[in-house]
Scaffold this active site. Sequence first.
Site, PDB file in Angstrom:
ATOM      1  N   GLU A 142     -65.006   0.942 -41.849  1.00 33.15           N
ATOM      2  CA  GLU A 142     -65.574   0.337 -42.396  1.00 33.15           C
ATOM      3  C   GLU A 142     -66.779  -0.330 -43.273  1.00 33.15           C
ATOM      4  OE1 GLU A 142     -68.359   1.807 -38.894  1.00 33.15           O
ATOM      5  OE2 GLU A 142     -66.165   2.328 -37.557  1.00 33.15           O
ATOM      6  N   LYS A 169     -71.898   5.238 -45.472  1.00 37.93           N
ATOM      7  CA  LYS A 169     -70.507   5.436 -46.684  1.00 37.93           C
ATOM      8  C   LYS A 169     -70.052   4.598 -47.752  1.00 37.93           C
ATOM      9  CE  LYS A 169     -67.481   8.120 -45.413  1.00 37.93           C
ATOM     10  NZ  LYS A 169     -67.230   8.943 -45.360  1.00 37.93           N
TER      11      LYS A 169
END
Length: 370
Positions: A142, A169
């Site tokens: 992602e 992230k």
Amino acid sequence: MKTYIITGGAGFIGANFVKYMLATYHDVQLIVLDALTYAGNLGTIAKDVDGKRCIFVKGDICDSSLVTGLFEKYPVEVVVNFAAESHVDRSIENPRLFLETNILGTQNLMEVARKFWAVGKDDKGYPSWKKGVRFHQVSTDEVYGSLGATGYFTETTPLDPHSPYSASKTSADLIIKAYMETYKFPATITRCSNNYGPYHFPEKLIPLIIKNILEGKKLPVYGDGKNVRDWLYVEDHCKAIDQVVRFGRAGEIYNVGGHNEKQNIEIVKLTIDTIRHLMETEPAYRKVLKTDLSNVSYDLITYVTDRLGHDQRYAIDPTKMKNELNWAPETSFETGIIRTIRWYLENQAWVDEVTSGDYQKYYEKMYSNR
Ligand code: NAD
Ligand code: TDX
């Protein structure tokens, strides 16, 4: 004996990794560090924790003195960081927690490791590192954002996260990269596509759909259901991480994926078909069905308001993993999905255990307005 800290080892992928490592190697000691958030469940690894080869410590990866204490107590050579807030929908509701755990927690782990693993300096002033040490970050596809109808994410695809989860992230990956450059910190990163398999928390698409089918509840499909994810059986991901930790080059990023692209609606229909087939051909499974078998049909599908900023398509190019580390997925989607569905049918007690507490209230709040 090699000592690992496995953070997030009571969650979905972390627990599968703990089981994989204990089953595969006799010469590893695993210190599982997990805060036991709603997504962590000690029962998942209760049989694996023996106080010798596998030790459980409840705690937060952001807690510097706790992590320091672990490095003082055990000869830690490897950290595999699974711990994270992992659910995109929750990150849209409450971004802050994602930044704290996913970014600051990762930096805290690296900072403690840096202090314990640096053994001197080279002639340019960079730290020299204890032999055999490795920090491994479990990251996600992602971070690359979203694809159109064609193309694949490679390790050089520009970072372009869209959700608070994926931004957190990505930030962690960038901090790791900064440590790699500034200190030549011995880290690796894997960026993996969507996992599925046993012990997946039933807020994520596949286990949620299985749970709702068994309860005769509606199956919420976001938007038009045509978003694509690249599904990988969790054990294949565990093997990839193990390969990278043992043989991957420090400072490198590796994409991990299954070449298994499916639209969400395909997954939902396949899950309905498979459960119905299993109930018809193996009637013993009907005892876990809380509705009539005739209700197990596409009528359960309900299209709901789309996820905000919903990424259209993810697809990984895992060529680097194949060429450098000879890794390839071993479990086809057809095999993996049946294995997963059977596991859920046979482990309803686990589902009940992890969805007790405040989960039901959360679920109703999340889905009532969609
Ligand atoms: P999960 O939500 O099932 O498990 C996360 C675990 O981390 C839980 O046991 C939780 O208690 C623990 N945790 C959360 N905050 C913590 C903290 N502050 N300190 C210590 N422990 C904490 O997640 P998962 O699906 O197993 O994902 C594991 C990792 O893999 C995550 O980093 C995620 O970003 C990454 N990832 C997941 C997927 C996927 O499809 N699930 C794909 C690619 C990458
Ligand atoms: O009820 C649902 N209905 C629905 O249509 C849910 C929960 C999801 N969806 C859609 C959204 C996504 O397109 O299904 C797809 C998969 O959704 P999730 O299971 O929430 O996974 P995703 O958002 O793709 O993220 C997962 O893969 C990458 C993990 O949760 C992340 O931690 C990982 O980094």
